[in-house]
Design a protein around this motif. Structure first.
Motif, PDB file in Angstrom:
ATOM      1  N   UNK A 108       0.770  -1.236   0.000  1.00 48.22           N
ATOM      2  CA  UNK A 108       0.000   0.000   0.000  1.00 48.22           C
ATOM      3  C   UNK A 108       0.800   1.283   0.000  1.00 48.22           C
ATOM      4  N   UNK A 109       2.121   1.194   0.119  1.00 52.82           N
ATOM      5  CA  UNK A 109       2.932   2.411   0.158  1.00 52.82           C
ATOM      6  C   UNK A 109       3.048   3.043  -1.227  1.00 52.82           C
ATOM      7  N   UNK A 110       3.159   4.353  -1.231  1.00 52.16           N
ATOM      8  CA  UNK A 110       3.552   5.078  -2.442  1.00 52.16           C
ATOM      9  C   UNK A 110       5.075   5.030  -2.490  1.00 52.16           C
ATOM     10  N   UNK A 111       5.648   4.598  -3.608  1.00 54.44           N
ATOM     11  CA  UNK A 111       7.079   4.337  -3.615  1.00 54.44           C
ATOM     12  C   UNK A 111       7.824   5.193  -4.631  1.00 54.44           C
ATOM     13  N   UNK A 112       8.964   5.727  -4.187  1.00 54.60           N
ATOM     14  CA  UNK A 112       9.887   6.443  -5.064  1.00 54.60           C
ATOM     15  C   UNK A 112      11.086   5.542  -5.285  1.00 54.60           C
ATOM     16  N   UNK A 113      11.301   5.133  -6.518  1.00 54.43           N
ATOM     17  CA  UNK A 113      12.423   4.275  -6.875  1.00 54.43           C
ATOM     18  C   UNK A 113      13.572   5.168  -7.311  1.00 54.43           C
ATOM     19  N   UNK A 114      14.665   5.126  -6.560  1.00 57.26           N
ATOM     20  CA  UNK A 114      15.794   6.008  -6.835  1.00 57.26           C
ATOM     21  C   UNK A 114      17.022   5.198  -7.226  1.00 57.26           C
ATOM     22  N   UNK A 115      17.648   5.587  -8.325  1.00 59.06           N
ATOM     23  CA  UNK A 115      18.857   4.913  -8.792  1.00 59.06           C
ATOM     24  C   UNK A 115      19.432   5.693  -9.958  1.00 59.06           C
ATOM     25  N   UNK A 116      20.597   5.230 -10.425  1.00 62.95           N
ATOM     26  CA  UNK A 116      21.235   5.894 -11.565  1.00 62.95           C
ATOM     27  C   UNK A 116      20.614   5.482 -12.884  1.00 62.95           C
ATOM     28  N   UNK A 117      20.178   4.221 -12.999  1.00 61.63           N
ATOM     29  CA  UNK A 117      19.681   3.686 -14.269  1.00 61.63           C
ATOM     30  C   UNK A 117      18.193   3.980 -14.422  1.00 61.63           C
ATOM     31  N   UNK A 118      17.888   5.166 -14.899  1.00 59.81           N
ATOM     32  CA  UNK A 118      16.490   5.584 -14.957  1.00 59.81           C
ATOM     33  C   UNK A 118      15.681   4.818 -15.995  1.00 59.81           C
ATOM     34  N   UNK A 119      16.342   4.266 -17.019  1.00 62.37           N
ATOM     35  CA  UNK A 119      15.592   3.500 -18.008  1.00 62.37           C
ATOM     36  C   UNK A 119      14.939   2.285 -17.355  1.00 62.37           C
ATOM     37  N   UNK A 120      15.675   1.612 -16.476  1.00 54.74           N
ATOM     38  CA  UNK A 120      15.111   0.466 -15.775  1.00 54.74           C
ATOM     39  C   UNK A 120      14.062   0.901 -14.766  1.00 54.74           C
ATOM     40  N   UNK A 121      14.272   2.045 -14.139  1.00 56.21           N
ATOM     41  CA  UNK A 121      13.308   2.530 -13.156  1.00 56.21           C
ATOM     42  C   UNK A 121      11.952   2.775 -13.798  1.00 56.21           C
ATOM     43  N   UNK A 122      11.940   3.384 -14.952  1.00 53.70           N
ATOM     44  CA  UNK A 122      10.670   3.716 -15.604  1.00 53.70           C
ATOM     45  C   UNK A 122       9.871   2.457 -15.919  1.00 53.70           C
ATOM     46  N   UNK A 123      10.557   1.393 -16.317  1.00 52.46           N
ATOM     47  CA  UNK A 123       9.883   0.131 -16.605  1.00 52.46           C
ATOM     48  C   UNK A 123       9.215  -0.421 -15.350  1.00 52.46           C
ATOM     49  N   UNK A 124       9.925  -0.364 -14.228  1.00 54.39           N
ATOM     50  CA  UNK A 124       9.383  -0.896 -12.982  1.00 54.39           C
ATOM     51  C   UNK A 124       8.279  -0.018 -12.420  1.00 54.39           C
ATOM     52  N   UNK A 125       8.412   1.285 -12.576  1.00 53.98           N
ATOM     53  CA  UNK A 125       7.353   2.196 -12.151  1.00 53.98           C
ATOM     54  C   UNK A 125       6.071   1.891 -12.907  1.00 53.98           C
ATOM     55  N   UNK A 126       6.198   1.644 -14.201  1.00 51.76           N
ATOM     56  CA  UNK A 126       5.032   1.309 -15.015  1.00 51.76           C
ATOM     57  C   UNK A 126       4.381   0.028 -14.533  1.00 51.76           C
ATOM     58  N   UNK A 127       5.199  -0.955 -14.144  1.00 51.73           N
ATOM     59  CA  UNK A 127       4.666  -2.229 -13.651  1.00 51.73           C
ATOM     60  C   UNK A 127       3.911  -2.039 -12.338  1.00 51.73           C
ATOM     61  N   UNK A 128       4.449  -1.219 -11.448  1.00 49.20           N
ATOM     62  CA  UNK A 128       3.786  -0.969 -10.162  1.00 49.20           C
ATOM     63  C   UNK A 128       2.468  -0.244 -10.386  1.00 49.20           C
ATOM     64  N   UNK A 129       2.468   0.730 -11.279  1.00 47.99           N
ATOM     65  CA  UNK A 129       1.233   1.454 -11.567  1.00 47.99           C
ATOM     66  C   UNK A 129       0.192   0.549 -12.211  1.00 47.99           C
ATOM     67  N   UNK A 130       0.646  -0.347 -13.078  1.00 47.18           N
ATOM     68  CA  UNK A 130      -0.274  -1.274 -13.734  1.00 47.18           C
ATOM     69  C   UNK A 130      -0.949  -2.196 -12.731  1.00 47.18           C
ATOM     70  N   UNK A 131      -0.258  -2.455 -11.620  1.00 47.53           N
ATOM     71  CA  UNK A 131      -0.811  -3.327 -10.573  1.00 47.53           C
ATOM     72  C   UNK A 131      -1.655  -2.538  -9.571  1.00 47.53           C
ATOM     73  N   UNK A 132      -1.839  -1.244  -9.836  1.00 44.91           N
ATOM     74  CA  UNK A 132      -2.685  -0.434  -8.978  1.00 44.91           C
ATOM     75  C   UNK A 132      -1.943   0.391  -7.940  1.00 44.91           C
ATOM     76  N   UNK A 133      -0.623   0.389  -7.983  1.00 41.96           N
ATOM     77  CA  UNK A 133       0.162   1.139  -7.012  1.00 41.96           C
ATOM     78  C   UNK A 133       0.506   2.535  -7.491  1.00 41.96           C
ATOM     79  N   UNK A 134       1.125   3.300  -6.610  1.00 39.51           N
ATOM     80  CA  UNK A 134       1.602   4.641  -6.937  1.00 39.51           C
ATOM     81  C   UNK A 134       3.121   4.648  -6.850  1.00 39.51           C
ATOM     82  N   UNK A 135       3.778   5.124  -7.899  1.00 36.10           N
ATOM     83  CA  UNK A 135       5.241   5.090  -7.928  1.00 36.10           C
ATOM     84  C   UNK A 135       5.776   6.169  -8.844  1.00 36.10           C
TER      85      UNK A 135
END
Length: 255
Positions: A32-59
């Motif tokens: 249930x947490x809203x999550x900020x994914x922080x790292x250097x490789x932003x291309x990978x982050x965007x993919x994972x953020x999209x996956x979390x949002x698709x599952x109903x989360x906020x990221x």
């Protein structure tokens, strides 16, 4: 069904583009947490953020190199602007620091301490300040979870610098917990043993790597889900009365 125990909480996870950091982000989002994914490789982050949002989360994805200390506060401000006041920090970003003491280049030594110690210290300090200013700490909801290692208490061959850096994480966790106790910020650490990730998979596939696994009491590696329950304990409501603790999760490897 996973309990939504972290609803209305905002979590900031460093080193979230792969391995344990990525796992932590998904576990917290599922809770249930809203999550900020922080790292250097932003291309990978965007993919994972999209996956979390698709599952109903906020990221959201936040570009961050914890070795660049001046950018840590700005990254947290960006996360708060998008998701709300920070209540959970998972200080996960780290580097290996392999090398014998006699031959390890000084620039690699500096990198190990810049990321594993200085980055962790500054991220915790920046997060704590924001938790205090927002009122999250006064509510008893502030959580800082540092990722240490059994290397903080066990001397591993060829990893003197890494072991020293993780011992520092253990010490700073206890020091910050004491310093911020009356602020109601829970500061704890998880000390994992060897976990199979994409970073070490090639090594453990070698003869030497398999021999190392056979030397463990249970002759196995842990999976990336091994830390889920410890993370939820220290990031969630149950940590209201837990601070300054180092929880070892190593499948008996340090015995």
């Amino acid at each position: 069904m996973i309990e939504k125990s972290l609803e209305n909480r905002t979590a900031f996870i460093t080193g979230a583009s792969s391995g344990l950091g990525l796992r932590f982000a998904h576990v917290l989002a599922q809770s249930g947490a809203r999550v900020a994914l922080a790292a250097r490789r932003t291309d990978r982050l965007e993919t994972e953020v999209a996956a979390i949002r698709a599952a109903g989360g906020q990221a959201v994805a936040v570009t961050l190199d914890v070795a660049d200390a001046e950018t840590i506060g700005a990254a947290m401000d960006a996360a708060q602007e998008a998701l709300g006041p920070l209540s959970i920090l998972v200080n996960n970003a780290g580097v290996g620091g392999e090398g014998a003491a006699l031959s390890m280049p000084l620039d690699r030594l500096d990198q190990t301490f810049d990321v594993n110690v200085r980055g962790v210290y500054i991220a915790a300090r920046e997060a704590a300040g924001r938790m205090i200013d927002s009122g999250v700490a006064a509510q008893g909801d502030a959580r800082i979870v540092n990722i240490a290692s059994i290397a903080g208490s066990v001397q591993l061959p060829g990893l003197t610098a890494y072991c020293a850096s993780k011992a520092a994480v253990v010490s700073m966790t206890k020091g910050m917990a004491r310093e911020w106790a009356r602020r109601l910020i829970a500061v704890n650490a998880i000390a994992p043993g060897y976990i199979e990730t994409e970073i070490n998979a090639d090594w453990f596939a070698t003869d030497q790597g398999r021999a190392q696994i056979n030397g463990f009491p249970r002759r196995r590696l842990m999976g990336e889900d091994a830390l889920d329950q410890a993370l939820m304990l220290l990031a969630g409501p149950a940590a209201r009365h837990i601070t300054g603790s180092i929880i070892t999760v190593d499948d008996g490897q340090s015995l």
